[in-house]
Design an enzyme around this catalytic site. Structure first.
Site, PDB file in Angstrom:
ATOM      1  N   ASP A 104       0.874  -1.173   0.000  1.00 42.48           N
ATOM      2  CA  ASP A 104       0.000   0.000   0.000  1.00 42.48           C
ATOM      3  C   ASP A 104       0.916   1.229   0.000  1.00 42.48           C
ATOM      4  OD1 ASP A 104      -2.352   1.579   0.206  1.00 42.48           O
ATOM      5  OD2 ASP A 104      -1.955   1.839   2.348  1.00 42.48           O
TER       6      ASP A 104
ATOM      7  N   GLU B  22      -2.301  -2.109  -5.243  1.00 41.61           N
ATOM      8  CA  GLU B  22      -3.571  -1.546  -5.704  1.00 41.61           C
ATOM      9  C   GLU B  22      -3.338  -0.670  -6.938  1.00 41.61           C
ATOM     10  OE1 GLU B  22      -6.045   0.231  -2.622  1.00 41.61           O
ATOM     11  OE2 GLU B  22      -7.094   1.448  -4.116  1.00 41.61           O
TER      12      GLU B  22
END
Lengths: 169, 169
Positions: free
Chosen positions: A10, A70
């Site tokens: 992340d 992501e």
């Protein structure tokens, strides 16, 4: 089915979370998670080096088979998108530079994979990750998101293998 | 004053320009320029690796003392800012990973340094760079911008040394 160890990322220019998960068919095992804190006073190029160096060293230690991250499409504004993009680029390079395949998943796919509901809130993702791995201690938000994208990849990978779709590590 | 060789970078996820300039007091010498063309069909992480690998190899060849890159604050939209940010991160890492100091200059500073006028158009910057170095052949736009930021750095560096301001390579 062979065990696959994935590092989920992340990325952020202030905090970059990472989470390592092993998947073996339907079983998932938590290996490690953490947050890289980037000193905000460092010049920006040096901050990218901190992300790259710390992740390279973690990858060297835990020897994952692949990286999951992501795929970001939104940001508060152009300025924060530029900063986030640079941090994300540094994280991805730490993977591709040692030959790791890097897989990208949308927020929708991650929520769907972890909570079973694409419109779940960020808190729900964190709670589910804590529950899934029995992590009682307070899981940091960036680390939880990193574990979530690793879980998303391993579940996707497991389905691909199960259904004999064009496979990936 | 010792000679300083700077590599200027104009990053992009499709085209990344680079330009190497040597500065020695008031004299500037063009060393090399070019554009890295990133195959658009490559998965995005691989595209970052192309930027990183090509720039690392150029840096290895020409052994610059420092890197100069435009500090970007604007982009068409969040999506293009994210892509540009990642390309910029890959370019910066190619420098910091071999210990190059990386200097950032705003578009205003670059135009001011090259054209002498902060509100100059992009075309004027390219024309001035072509004129400055007697590059008759058509200079590609990304390469011209990369040479411009290198020139901006070397002029700034020269002024710093001349005025005995806190100096940098």
């Amino acid at each position: 089915m062979p065990m696959v160890r994935a590092i989920g990322i992340d990325p952020g220019s202030r905090f970059t979370g990472y989470g390592i998960v092993e998947g073996d068919g339907n079983r998932l095992r938590h290996v490690q998670n953490g947050t890289i804190r980037i000193p905000p006073k460092l010049p920006f190029p040096e901050r990218l080096k901190v992300i790259y160096d710390r992740l390279s060293s973690i990858i060297q230690d835990v020897q994952p088979h692949c990286m999951a991250i992501e795929d970001v499409f939104f940001a508060k504004n152009v300025k924060s998108a530029l900063r986030l993009g640079q941090a994300r680029g540094a994280a991805i390079l730490a993977g591709v530079n040692v030959g790791l395949p890097v897989y990208e998943y949308s927020a929708l796919q991650i929520k769907q994979a972890v909570v079973g509901y694409g419109k779940a809130g960020k808190d729900q993702v964190g709670e589910m990750i804590g529950y899934l791995f029995g992590l009682r201690e307070l899981l940091e938000s960036n680390a939880a998101d990193a574990l979530a994208v690793a879980v998303c990849h391993l579940n996707t990978h497991a389905s691909r293998v199960r259904w004999k779709l064009p496979g990936t590590l």
